[in-house]
Write a protein that holds these residues in place. Structure first.
Motif, short mmCIF file in Angstrom:
data_model
loop_
_atom_site.label_atom_id
_atom_site.label_comp_id
_atom_site.label_asym_id
_atom_site.label_seq_id
_atom_site.Cartn_x
_atom_site.Cartn_y
_atom_site.Cartn_z
N UNK A 32 39.20 25.11 41.93
CA UNK A 32 40.46 24.84 42.56
C UNK A 32 40.55 25.95 43.46
N UNK A 33 41.62 25.70 44.44
CA UNK A 33 41.93 26.78 45.60
C UNK A 33 43.46 26.55 45.55
N UNK A 34 44.34 27.67 45.49
CA UNK A 34 45.82 27.26 45.59
C UNK A 34 46.36 28.79 46.27
N UNK A 35 47.31 28.28 47.16
CA UNK A 35 48.13 29.27 47.98
C UNK A 35 48.92 30.23 47.11
N UNK A 36 49.69 29.62 46.21
CA UNK A 36 50.45 30.27 45.42
C UNK A 36 50.61 29.46 43.95
N UNK A 37 49.45 29.98 43.03
CA UNK A 37 49.66 28.97 41.75
C UNK A 37 50.52 29.58 40.90
N UNK A 38 51.04 28.84 40.03
CA UNK A 38 52.13 29.34 38.92
C UNK A 38 51.15 30.07 37.94
N UNK A 39 51.60 31.11 37.17
CA UNK A 39 50.95 31.75 36.26
C UNK A 39 51.69 31.89 35.10
N UNK A 40 51.34 31.40 33.96
CA UNK A 40 52.21 31.62 32.82
C UNK A 40 52.33 33.05 32.32
N UNK A 41 51.30 34.00 32.64
CA UNK A 41 51.60 35.34 32.24
C UNK A 41 52.41 36.07 33.13
N UNK A 42 52.02 35.80 34.63
CA UNK A 42 52.47 36.65 35.76
C UNK A 42 53.36 36.17 36.55
#
Length: 192
Positions: free
Chosen positions: A137-147
């Motif tokens: 996958x490639x994402x411009x602004x992925x959601x992160x559970x940790x960060x």
């Protein structure tokens, strides 16, 4: 003596002086091995082909004392195939953008190292995975559970919870700190 994070004394000073002389410690040595010093040890070990533990074992002391040469750049055959390949050289902290077998761009990167877990605040070495993977996958602004959102812009996802992405922290702090395993790119332009 094995020197590691928060070690102090003559051996800690000697290790930091040798790391600074050989270009692996940014800034001046301190009385204790701080986070910057622990990551300098890890990066030095990788550059000399020594297992990256963050502790100065016998092999690390010998390499520092003899000013051992850096391992040579040697792109694996897997990096030279058809199509686009991102080949990360941990020893040289470089990402090679390879297209149809030819390196078309070389980018400085920061890797996993000595860092605190974002939720537990426990300090440890977070290694960057070795191996061969396909981008899933490639994402411009992925959601992160940790960060949180926006923490890993322009992510190229190749391994669960481990991406190639732009890092404002790397751009700002250089190699004094590390990632939690991701391959950090310090140039927004290169990440895009």
């Amino acid at each position: 003596e094995a020197v590691r994070h928060w070690s102090s004394g003559a051996c800690a000073t000697l290790a930091q002086q040798a790391l600074a002389e050989q270009g692996h410690l940014e800034g001046n040595p301190t009385k204790r091995i701080d986070v910057r010093g622990a990551n300098a040890i890890l990066n030095y070990q990788r550059s000399r082909g020594i297992p990256a533990t963050g502790r100065t074992n016998k092999s690390t002391w010998i390499a520092l004392a003899t000013k051992a040469a850096q391992v040579p750049v040697n792109l694996p055959k897997k990096c030279k195939g058809k199509g686009v390949v991102l080949c990360v050289d941990q020893a040289h902290r470089k990402l090679f953008y390879v297209k149809n077998g030819s390196v078309t761009k070389t980018i400085k990167v920061r890797l996993g190292g000595y860092n605190s877990h974002p939720k537990t605040n426990v300090w440890r070495v977070f290694p960057t995975a070795n191996g061969t993977w396909k981008v899933y996958d490639k994402q411009v602004s992925p959601q992160s559970e940790n960060y949180g959102s926006g923490a890993m812009p322009y992510s190229v996802m190749f391994y669960p919870d481990m991406y190639v992405h732009y890092s404002p922290g790397f751009h700002r702090d250089g190699y004094r700190k590390s990632s939690h395993g991701c391959v950090n790119v310090g140039s927004l332009r290169d990440a895009i």
